[in-house]
Design an enzyme around this catalytic site. Structure first.
Site, PDB file in Angstrom:
ATOM      1  NE  ARG A  81      -2.832   0.336   3.247  1.00  0.00           N
ATOM      2  CZ  ARG A  81      -2.126   0.335   4.496  1.00  0.00           C
ATOM      3  NH1 ARG A  81      -1.522   1.528   4.811  1.00  0.00           N
ATOM      4  NH2 ARG A  81      -2.109  -0.567   5.475  1.00  0.00           N
TER       5      ARG A  81
ATOM      6  CE1 TYR B  86     -18.091  11.859 -14.433  1.00  0.00           C
ATOM      7  CE2 TYR B  86     -16.842  11.648 -12.335  1.00  0.00           C
ATOM      8  CZ  TYR B  86     -17.689  11.007 -13.197  1.00  0.00           C
ATOM      9  OH  TYR B  86     -18.118   9.720 -13.164  1.00  0.00           O
TER      10      TYR B  86
ATOM     11  CG  ASP C  56     -10.257  16.978 -13.653  1.00  0.00           C
ATOM     12  OD1 ASP C  56      -9.420  16.546 -14.703  1.00  0.00           O
ATOM     13  OD2 ASP C  56     -11.143  16.383 -12.975  1.00  0.00           O
TER      14      ASP C  56
ATOM     15  CE  LYS D  19     -12.866   8.642 -18.002  1.00  0.00           C
ATOM     16  NZ  LYS D  19     -12.721   9.384 -16.392  1.00  0.00           N
TER      17      LYS D  19
HETATM   18  O1  P1T Z   1     -13.585   7.850 -13.380  1.00  0.00           O
HETATM   19  P1  P1T Z   1     -12.384   8.635 -12.444  1.00  0.00           P
HETATM   20  O2  P1T Z   1     -11.145   7.855 -12.939  1.00  0.00           O
HETATM   21  O3  P1T Z   1     -12.732   8.213 -11.026  1.00  0.00           O
HETATM   22  O4  P1T Z   1     -12.257  10.087 -12.834  1.00  0.00           O
HETATM   23  C1  P1T Z   1     -13.238  10.893 -12.303  1.00  0.00           C
HETATM   24  C2  P1T Z   1     -13.162  12.071 -13.366  1.00  0.00           C
HETATM   25  C3  P1T Z   1     -12.546  13.229 -12.877  1.00  0.00           C
HETATM   26  N1  P1T Z   1     -12.484  14.342 -13.769  1.00  0.00           N
HETATM   27  C4  P1T Z   1     -12.869  14.366 -14.973  1.00  0.00           C
HETATM   28  C5  P1T Z   1     -12.535  15.538 -15.859  1.00  0.00           C
HETATM   29  C6  P1T Z   1     -13.556  13.246 -15.606  1.00  0.00           C
HETATM   30  O5  P1T Z   1     -14.060  13.214 -16.909  1.00  0.00           O
HETATM   31  C7  P1T Z   1     -13.831  11.986 -14.610  1.00  0.00           C
HETATM   32  C8  P1T Z   1     -14.608  10.950 -15.111  1.00  0.00           C
HETATM   33  N2  P1T Z   1     -15.212  11.251 -16.333  1.00  0.00           N
HETATM   34  C9  P1T Z   1     -16.099  10.166 -16.878  1.00  0.00           C
HETATM   35  C10 P1T Z   1     -16.300   8.835 -16.605  1.00  0.00           C
HETATM   36  C11 P1T Z   1     -16.899  10.710 -17.862  1.00  0.00           C
HETATM   37  O6  P1T Z   1     -17.281  10.131 -18.857  1.00  0.00           O
HETATM   38  O7  P1T Z   1     -17.010  12.102 -18.076  1.00  0.00           O
END
Ligand code: P1T
Length: 379
Positions: free
Chosen positions: A46, A98, A170, A195
């Protein structure tokens, strides 16, 4: 070192025991010690893992940052940032973001006494009215999800720092290939690694990057103390994905602009949101702070009904209807009922997010095939 070279090499050293050119997947939960406290730098997985360390160094290098930390999701990375705050602290966040981030702020952290303000930051000056001595963090996405608003990072950083607060960006939609927020004054960069960094729709992961020693210490503490760490195999997959980040982003940008041009000239299209358009209110800022305009875009139809938007979404054959973005394959989505359903309708509408909006994540397929799919779905 130039970006492409960093994407291929940064953080990755041949394995010291075998010379393996690719960082092995250290699939272990613990490390043997010679005597208590006498070890090779690794105690428990961890806290540290060599595959994760390589990835963290790679992502830090891509963002021109000193320190990188990976988490089991993008939201776990944001959760870590907010956990640095205390009751009565205030956060000023952009109003288009988001849905999961909004939900984390409002439904998880508000009950611990942290106050969130959601502000239209298309003009950076708008944040001044919400800044006070309790403001500890300004949190932005740029481009925003799903309306592709562009926020002037340098201008927001200047105001944020006047008030002694931290700026977190972000950078998921841009990727470090297109935009380097630390160089523009941000204190923290965050990624949904899920992403573009991963790029192949096979991993859920998050990351934080900073140049500040004090923040790095807190992130390391929280990463271990709260424990939302990514698995070593996922770290391996992202290391592999990053090697082509620059090539993928170039293809996403070329296709993004081609599809935007196709859509703005289509008789059935109402409005298109993409920062490449000179009519985009912050096109000039996008040109100033980004190397390209990216592969995310949104649009509405002239027939602005939800029913018609859903019909078009059902008709796509090459675009897959799915949450997420940033993979090599093109996706389409309906933010109001999918990625942004956790934001109340009146809040969504205040930010300009209509129920009829369609979002596209443009992949790296041949643009002609994507356009043919759009043509048949719109027909
Ligand atoms: O899904 P995750 O890895 O926990 O990330 C969250 C997140 C944070 N910031 C942005 C700009 C994001 O687009 C996302 C996740 N977004 C999607 C799953 C979506 O389809 O927009």
């Amino acid at each position: 070192m130039k970006f492409a070279t960093k994407a291929v090499h940064a953080g990755v050293e041949p394995d010291p025991t075998t010379g393996a050119i690719m960082t092995p997947i250290y699939q272990t939960s613990t490390y043997v010690q010679a005597s208590p406290g006498k070890h090779k730098g690794y105690e428990y997985a961890r806290t540290q893992n060599p595959t994760r360390n390589a990835l963290q160094a790679s992502i830090a290098a891509l963002e021109d940052g000193k320190y990188g930390f990976c988490f089991s999701s993008g939201l776990a990375a944001i959760d870590t940032v907010i956990k640095m705050l205390n009751p009565n602290d205030e956060v000023v966040a952009c109003n288009d973001l988001y849905g999961g981030t909004y939900r984390l702020f409002r439904r998880v952290f508000e009950k611990y006494g942290i106050k969130f303000h959601f502000v239209d930051m298309s003009d950076a000056e708008n944040i001044r009215a919400y800044m006070n001595k309790n403001t500890k963090l300004v949190w932005i996405e740029t481009p925003t999800n799903p309306l592709l608003n562009i926020i002037d990072i340098e201008a927001v950083a200047a105001i944020t720092h006047q008030f002694g607060a931290l700026l977190g960006v972000d950078n998921t939609f841009a990727s470090p290939y297109l935009q380097l927020p630390l160089a523009l004054g941000a204190d923290i960069v965050m990624h949904s690694v899920t992403k573009y960094l991963s790029g192949h729709s096979d991993v859920v992961m998050g990351a934080l990057i900073t140049n500040r020693d004090d923040l790095a210490q807190q992130f390391a503490f929280l990463q271990n103390a709260s424990g939302a760490v990514p698995a070593p195999q996922d770290c391996f997959l992202v290391l592999r994905g990053i090697k082509t980040l620059h090539l993928r982003m170039q293809a996403h940008c070329i296709n993004g602009e081609k599809i935007t041009q196709y859509l703005i000239n289509h008789p059935k299209i109402g409005k298109v949101w993409h920062p490449s358009l000179p009519s985009h209110p912050n096109h000039a800022i996008a040109k100033k702070q980004m190397k390209g305009f990216g592969g995310m875009l949104s649009f509405t139809l002239k027939d602005d009904s939800v029913e018609m938007a859903l019909q078009v979404l059902e008709k796509f054959q090459l675009f897959s209807l799915a949450e997420s973005l940033g993979g090599v394959e093109s996706l389409c989505g309906h933010p109001a009922s999918m990625t942004h359903a956790s934001i109340p309708k009146e809040e969504r509408e205040k930010a300009g997010l209509k129920d009829s909006l369609i979002r596209l994540s443009i992949g790296i397929e041949d643009a002609d095939d994507l356009i043919a799919d759009l043509a048949q779905a719109l027909a």
